[in-house]
Design an enzyme around this catalytic site. Sequence first.
Site, PDB file in Angstrom:
ATOM      1  N   THR A  13       0.804  -1.230   0.000  1.00 25.89           N
ATOM      2  CA  THR A  13       0.000   0.000   0.000  1.00 25.89           C
ATOM      3  C   THR A  13       0.839   1.282   0.000  1.00 25.89           C
ATOM      4  O   THR A  13       0.300   2.358  -0.247  1.00 25.89           O
ATOM      5  CB  THR A  13      -0.903   0.017   1.256  1.00 25.89           C
ATOM      6  OG1 THR A  13      -0.070  -0.294   2.376  1.00 25.89           O
ATOM      7  CG2 THR A  13      -2.021  -0.998   1.149  1.00 25.89           C
ATOM      8  N   VAL A  16       6.369   3.019  -2.301  1.00 23.63           N
ATOM      9  CA  VAL A  16       7.170   2.057  -3.067  1.00 23.63           C
ATOM     10  C   VAL A  16       6.294   0.864  -3.468  1.00 23.63           C
ATOM     11  O   VAL A  16       6.371   0.361  -4.592  1.00 23.63           O
ATOM     12  CB  VAL A  16       8.395   1.606  -2.232  1.00 23.63           C
ATOM     13  CG1 VAL A  16       9.140   0.492  -2.929  1.00 23.63           C
ATOM     14  CG2 VAL A  16       9.323   2.793  -1.985  1.00 23.63           C
ATOM     15  N   CYS A 149      17.827   5.259  -2.125  1.00 24.74           N
ATOM     16  CA  CYS A 149      17.449   5.893  -3.405  1.00 24.74           C
ATOM     17  C   CYS A 149      18.464   6.910  -3.930  1.00 24.74           C
ATOM     18  O   CYS A 149      18.535   7.139  -5.141  1.00 24.74           O
ATOM     19  CB  CYS A 149      16.064   6.530  -3.270  1.00 24.74           C
ATOM     20  SG  CYS A 149      15.799   7.375  -1.715  1.00 24.74           S
ATOM     21  N   SER A 178       8.781  12.501  -2.420  1.00 25.36           N
ATOM     22  CA  SER A 178       8.269  11.118  -2.460  1.00 25.36           C
ATOM     23  C   SER A 178       9.238  10.143  -1.805  1.00 25.36           C
ATOM     24  O   SER A 178       8.860   9.024  -1.465  1.00 25.36           O
ATOM     25  CB  SER A 178       7.969  10.691  -3.896  1.00 25.36           C
ATOM     26  OG  SER A 178       9.133  10.760  -4.685  1.00 25.36           O
ATOM     27  N   ARG A 232      16.366  18.003   1.525  1.00 28.21           N
ATOM     28  CA  ARG A 232      15.024  17.718   0.996  1.00 28.21           C
ATOM     29  C   ARG A 232      14.528  18.975   0.302  1.00 28.21           C
ATOM     30  O   ARG A 232      14.583  20.074   0.882  1.00 28.21           O
ATOM     31  CB  ARG A 232      14.086  17.329   2.146  1.00 28.21           C
ATOM     32  CG  ARG A 232      12.722  16.876   1.681  1.00 28.21           C
ATOM     33  CD  ARG A 232      12.698  15.473   1.124  1.00 28.21           C
ATOM     34  NE  ARG A 232      12.946  14.445   2.115  1.00 28.21           N
ATOM     35  CZ  ARG A 232      13.237  13.181   1.803  1.00 28.21           C
ATOM     36  NH1 ARG A 232      13.310  12.788   0.548  1.00 28.21           N
ATOM     37  NH2 ARG A 232      13.452  12.292   2.753  1.00 28.21           N
ATOM     38  N   HIS A 239      15.678  12.318  -7.461  1.00 28.65           N
ATOM     39  CA  HIS A 239      16.741  12.847  -6.610  1.00 28.65           C
ATOM     40  C   HIS A 239      17.883  13.326  -7.523  1.00 28.65           C
ATOM     41  O   HIS A 239      18.388  12.568  -8.356  1.00 28.65           O
ATOM     42  CB  HIS A 239      17.281  11.762  -5.678  1.00 28.65           C
ATOM     43  CG  HIS A 239      16.332  11.352  -4.592  1.00 28.65           C
ATOM     44  ND1 HIS A 239      15.139  11.984  -4.338  1.00 28.65           N
ATOM     45  CD2 HIS A 239      16.428  10.350  -3.666  1.00 28.65           C
ATOM     46  CE1 HIS A 239      14.532  11.398  -3.312  1.00 28.65           C
ATOM     47  NE2 HIS A 239      15.290  10.406  -2.894  1.00 28.65           N
TER      48      HIS A 239
HETATM   49  P1  NAP Z   1       5.332   4.184   3.072  1.00 24.55           P
HETATM   50  O1  NAP Z   1       4.654   4.873   1.943  1.00 24.55           O
HETATM   51  O2  NAP Z   1       5.218   4.753   4.439  1.00 24.55           O
HETATM   52  O3  NAP Z   1       4.786   2.638   3.102  1.00 24.55           O
HETATM   53  C1  NAP Z   1       5.101   1.756   4.160  1.00 24.55           C
HETATM   54  C2  NAP Z   1       4.447   0.392   3.958  1.00 24.55           C
HETATM   55  O4  NAP Z   1       4.746  -0.423   5.107  1.00 24.55           O
HETATM   56  C3  NAP Z   1       2.914   0.439   3.857  1.00 24.55           C
HETATM   57  O5  NAP Z   1       2.485  -0.532   2.912  1.00 24.55           O
HETATM   58  C4  NAP Z   1       2.452   0.029   5.263  1.00 24.55           C
HETATM   59  O6  NAP Z   1       1.189  -0.621   5.273  1.00 24.55           O
HETATM   60  C5  NAP Z   1       3.541  -0.978   5.604  1.00 24.55           C
HETATM   61  N1  NAP Z   1       3.599  -1.174   7.060  1.00 24.55           N
HETATM   62  C6  NAP Z   1       3.778  -0.222   8.018  1.00 24.55           C
HETATM   63  N2  NAP Z   1       3.732  -0.787   9.251  1.00 24.55           N
HETATM   64  C7  NAP Z   1       3.505  -2.114   9.060  1.00 24.55           C
HETATM   65  C8  NAP Z   1       3.353  -3.225   9.945  1.00 24.55           C
HETATM   66  N3  NAP Z   1       3.414  -3.095  11.283  1.00 24.55           N
HETATM   67  N4  NAP Z   1       3.157  -4.452   9.394  1.00 24.55           N
HETATM   68  C9  NAP Z   1       3.074  -4.614   8.065  1.00 24.55           C
HETATM   69  N5  NAP Z   1       3.210  -3.588   7.171  1.00 24.55           N
HETATM   70  C10 NAP Z   1       3.430  -2.350   7.668  1.00 24.55           C
HETATM   71  O7  NAP Z   1       6.892   4.028   2.790  1.00 24.55           O
HETATM   72  P2  NAP Z   1       7.694   3.985   1.368  1.00 24.55           P
HETATM   73  O8  NAP Z   1       8.176   5.318   0.985  1.00 24.55           O
HETATM   74  O9  NAP Z   1       6.898   3.184   0.406  1.00 24.55           O
HETATM   75  O10 NAP Z   1       8.999   3.176   1.796  1.00 24.55           O
HETATM   76  C11 NAP Z   1       8.966   1.773   2.024  1.00 24.55           C
HETATM   77  C12 NAP Z   1      10.375   1.257   2.278  1.00 24.55           C
HETATM   78  O11 NAP Z   1      11.191   1.492   1.134  1.00 24.55           O
HETATM   79  C13 NAP Z   1      11.042   1.968   3.461  1.00 24.55           C
HETATM   80  O12 NAP Z   1      11.834   1.009   4.131  1.00 24.55           O
HETATM   81  C14 NAP Z   1      11.882   3.032   2.776  1.00 24.55           C
HETATM   82  O13 NAP Z   1      12.982   3.415   3.551  1.00 24.55           O
HETATM   83  C15 NAP Z   1      12.309   2.325   1.503  1.00 24.55           C
HETATM   84  N6  NAP Z   1      12.605   3.199   0.364  1.00 24.55           N
HETATM   85  C16 NAP Z   1      11.764   4.208  -0.020  1.00 24.55           C
HETATM   86  C17 NAP Z   1      12.093   4.978  -1.132  1.00 24.55           C
HETATM   87  C18 NAP Z   1      11.224   6.123  -1.632  1.00 24.55           C
HETATM   88  O14 NAP Z   1      11.669   6.824  -2.556  1.00 24.55           O
HETATM   89  N7  NAP Z   1      10.034   6.343  -1.106  1.00 24.55           N
HETATM   90  C19 NAP Z   1      13.244   4.713  -1.844  1.00 24.55           C
HETATM   91  C20 NAP Z   1      14.078   3.652  -1.443  1.00 24.55           C
HETATM   92  C21 NAP Z   1      13.735   2.916  -0.346  1.00 24.55           C
HETATM   93  P3  NAP Z   1      -0.182   0.189   5.677  1.00 24.55           P
HETATM   94  O15 NAP Z   1      -0.513   1.068   4.498  1.00 24.55           O
HETATM   95  O16 NAP Z   1      -1.154  -0.915   5.869  1.00 24.55           O
HETATM   96  O17 NAP Z   1       0.124   0.971   6.921  1.00 24.55           O
END
Ligand code: NAP
Length: 347
Positions: A13, A16, A149, A178, A232, A239
């Site tokens: 959800t 990413v 990233c 993002s 940021r 980026h």
């Molecule tokens: P995000 O939008 O906050 O999404 C987090 C996800 O984790 C959601 O699907 C959430 O589900 C799930 N989650 C949270 N708590 C949970 C739990 N207790 N049990 C199971 N699932 C849980 O974050 P994001 O930006 O997509 O980033 C995700 C990961 O990728 C992070 O580790 C981040 O550091 C890494 N990352 C992000 C980027 C970027 O550009 N955004 C780039 C590289 C790496 P719900 O919706 O159900 O809460």
Amino acid sequence: MQPLIEVGILGATGVVGQQFVARLARHPWFKPTWLAASERSEGKAYASVAPWRLTTPIPDELGPKTVEACTPGRGPRVVFSGLDASVAGEIEQAFASAGHFVVSNARNYRMDPLVPLLIPEVNGDHLSLVAEQQQAKGWKGAIVTNPNCSTIVLALALAPLRVFDLKSVLVSTMQAVSGAGYPGVPSLDILGNVVPFIGGEEEKIEAETLKILGSDGGRTPHTAMISAHTNRVAVLDGHIMTVSVDLGAKPANDDVIEALRRFRGRPQELELPSAPHPPIVVSFDNNRPQPRLDADRGDGMAITVGRVRPCKVTHTKFVALGHNTVRGAAGAAILNAELMAADRMFA
Ligand code: NAP
């Protein structure tokens, strides 16, 4: 034609996770059949709980799909992880231990000496750590990670320059909102503003880059010195970073440009479905790359390097840009899984 490999998505959800859903739904080798997230989303239709932020619609077959809990053994053998780092450590380990191949974006295992921190064009040979990992940890599955990233953009740009005796790197990033997930940075903090701090980011860029460019699966880090500043900025996706490098071999500027332009890796040789051709686009326009104009190059998988020129303090300086949620996250993990599939690791 090979049968499709069924895959699941942990954290489906999130920002990413949505990129995983969109890209895997049209993937020629993988078929997403299982979506998982937190208790908040469990038991509900994906379309009703994912705060969809992409310009392409939610794939028809996945919108109505019921989101499940992140329970090992329930989903397919191959799972992609876009889990929040606060929970990724425990959940990913449980999945690997239960026999799943976890292709992860989260930071938790990136610096584990037995876990590949992979950029398929740069260090595909680090996948040899997987067999050692399984033996040492007693796992039937495994964890393979992609870099942070910003790191992925920097390391891809530096990889072709290693032949010139890379001695030191100064990098200042300007990172899109993002990158902070959803809802991310409050608008009152970022609109019309620059925030000169992203927690843990500078340390990640410095350590991860040296592991990726290192040898023995990254256990012997590259010897270059790296100093990172991270900021940021009010950009949606992409980026961008200014980079100054000291190159001991003192190459001519044209030779640096040629090395960047000619760079290719195994994904290009193997024609992996997500491989960009070329992986590094070199721009000769004075005002490029720009996030809005260049982040989507190569379907978001190519990085763009521009303004390659001599530096009076180091040796060479340039600007680099990549799409943070594609090449910096979901697209990178999918390319990792493509290389693993091509190497018959899922057979
Ligand atoms: P995000 O939008 O906050 O999404 C987090 C996800 O984790 C959601 O699907 C959430 O589900 C799930 N989650 C949270 N708590 C949970 C739990 N207790 N049990 C199971 N699932 C849980 O974050 P994001 O930006 O997509 O980033 C995700 C990961 O990728 C992070 O580790 C981040 O550091 C890494 N990352 C992000 C980027 C970027 O550009 N955004 C780039 C590289 C790496 P719900 O919706 O159900 O809460």
